[in-house]
Write a protein that holds these residues in place. Structure first.
Motif, mmCIF file in Angstrom:
data_model
loop_
_atom_site.group_PDB
_atom_site.id
_atom_site.type_symbol
_atom_site.label_atom_id
_atom_site.label_comp_id
_atom_site.label_asym_id
_atom_site.label_seq_id
_atom_site.Cartn_x
_atom_site.Cartn_y
_atom_site.Cartn_z
ATOM 1 N N ASP A 87 13.553 9.129 -8.165
ATOM 2 C CA ASP A 87 12.810 9.829 -7.109
ATOM 3 C C ASP A 87 12.527 8.909 -5.931
ATOM 4 O O ASP A 87 12.543 7.682 -6.055
ATOM 5 N N THR A 88 12.220 9.527 -4.810
ATOM 6 C CA THR A 88 11.724 8.831 -3.629
ATOM 7 C C THR A 88 10.231 9.113 -3.555
ATOM 8 O O THR A 88 9.806 10.248 -3.749
ATOM 9 N N VAL A 89 9.447 8.081 -3.294
ATOM 10 C CA VAL A 89 7.992 8.223 -3.279
ATOM 11 C C VAL A 89 7.418 7.792 -1.931
ATOM 12 O O VAL A 89 8.014 6.992 -1.211
ATOM 13 N N MET A 90 6.245 8.361 -1.613
ATOM 14 C CA MET A 90 5.477 7.926 -0.452
ATOM 15 C C MET A 90 4.194 7.308 -1.005
ATOM 16 O O MET A 90 3.473 7.966 -1.774
ATOM 17 N N ILE A 91 3.940 6.060 -0.647
ATOM 18 C CA ILE A 91 2.810 5.327 -1.213
ATOM 19 C C ILE A 91 2.081 4.510 -0.152
ATOM 20 O O ILE A 91 2.624 4.222 0.916
ATOM 21 N N HIS A 92 0.854 4.138 -0.499
ATOM 22 C CA HIS A 92 0.146 3.037 0.147
ATOM 23 C C HIS A 92 0.091 1.945 -0.907
ATOM 24 O O HIS A 92 -0.092 2.237 -2.096
ATOM 25 N N TYR A 93 0.256 0.694 -0.512
ATOM 26 C CA TYR A 93 0.234 -0.402 -1.481
ATOM 27 C C TYR A 93 -0.301 -1.674 -0.842
ATOM 28 O O TYR A 93 -0.330 -1.813 0.384
ATOM 29 N N HIS A 94 -0.712 -2.578 -1.707
ATOM 30 C CA HIS A 94 -1.173 -3.896 -1.310
ATOM 31 C C HIS A 94 -0.650 -4.873 -2.350
ATOM 32 O O HIS A 94 -0.873 -4.670 -3.548
ATOM 33 N N GLY A 95 0.101 -5.909 -1.933
ATOM 34 C CA GLY A 95 0.697 -6.858 -2.870
ATOM 35 C C GLY A 95 0.215 -8.271 -2.631
ATOM 36 O O GLY A 95 0.124 -8.710 -1.490
ATOM 37 N N PRO A 112 1.772 4.758 5.439
ATOM 38 C CA PRO A 112 2.388 4.735 4.110
ATOM 39 C C PRO A 112 3.873 4.418 4.180
ATOM 40 O O PRO A 112 4.518 4.619 5.206
ATOM 41 N N ALA A 113 4.404 3.930 3.067
ATOM 42 C CA ALA A 113 5.831 3.624 2.950
ATOM 43 C C ALA A 113 6.505 4.708 2.110
ATOM 44 O O ALA A 113 5.911 5.234 1.169
ATOM 45 N N THR A 114 7.742 5.032 2.448
ATOM 46 C CA THR A 114 8.538 5.992 1.688
ATOM 47 C C THR A 114 9.847 5.317 1.320
ATOM 48 O O THR A 114 10.528 4.773 2.188
ATOM 49 N N PHE A 115 10.188 5.346 0.015
ATOM 50 C CA PHE A 115 11.413 4.686 -0.429
ATOM 51 C C PHE A 115 11.812 5.181 -1.810
ATOM 52 O O PHE A 115 10.983 5.698 -2.561
#
Length: 172
Positions: A87-95, A112-115
């Motif tokens: 699947d392709t997801v749209m997220i907010h993240y912190h690494g 947000p990022a989508t990938f």
């Protein structure tokens, strides 16, 4: 003038193209981080951003270790659909790394990022399978499920453990 809603598919495609270039690199070299470089100023700032997104009544779940060695805990439960590995997801993240240094985040720009999940390091893709749409998860990815021996210089050293807080906004 087109509405924001009518422009969203274009925005997602443009973001996916940008992420593909960032993930795979035009020269075929490894990226400096998983999704590009938009480092947040501090871990405290990231904690504040995550706290603002979480319900005050929620407590993080216990840490769970998978057979692969990935550790995760649910920060916000969801009854939403869980993604599949293709699947392709749209997220907010912190690494960030073990020393607290931030190597990548979407919170600073509030974008947000989508990938596709199959275009990221294995531990990141595996971890997102455990959270549903609308949920939030924290991951601890051992080096062998991240960038491994090569790392991703200059920000991610060899065999680095990667830490992420991720909000799964949508599955495409």
């Amino acid at each position: 003038m087109p509405s924001v809603t009518s422009r969203l598919p274009f925005i997602y495609v443009a973001a996916a193209i940008g992420l593909s270039l960032g993930v795979y690199g035009c020269s075929g070299s490894r990226p400096s981080s998983i999704f590009g470089s938009t480092a947040m100023e501090s871990e405290a700032e990231a904690a504040q951003a995550v706290a603002e997104e979480s319900s005050p009544a929620e407590q993080p779940g216990p840490w769970i270790t998978t057979d692969s060695g990935l550790r995760y805990r649910i920060l916000r439960k969801s009854t939403g659909r869980h993604p599949q590995s293709d699947d392709t997801v749209m997220i907010h993240y912190h690494g960030w790394l073990d020393d607290g240094s931030v190597f990548d985040t979407t919170y600073k720009k509030n974008l947000p990022a989508t990938f596709p999940l199959n275009a990221v390091v294995p531990g990141f893709g595996e971890g997102l399978l455990y959270v549903g749409e609308g949920g939030m998860i924290e991951l601890e990815i051992p080096g062998r499920l991240g960038y491994g021996f090569k790392g991703s210089p200059p920000k991610i050293p060899s065999n680095a453990t990667l830490h992420f807080r991720i909000e799964l906004l949508a599955i495409r």
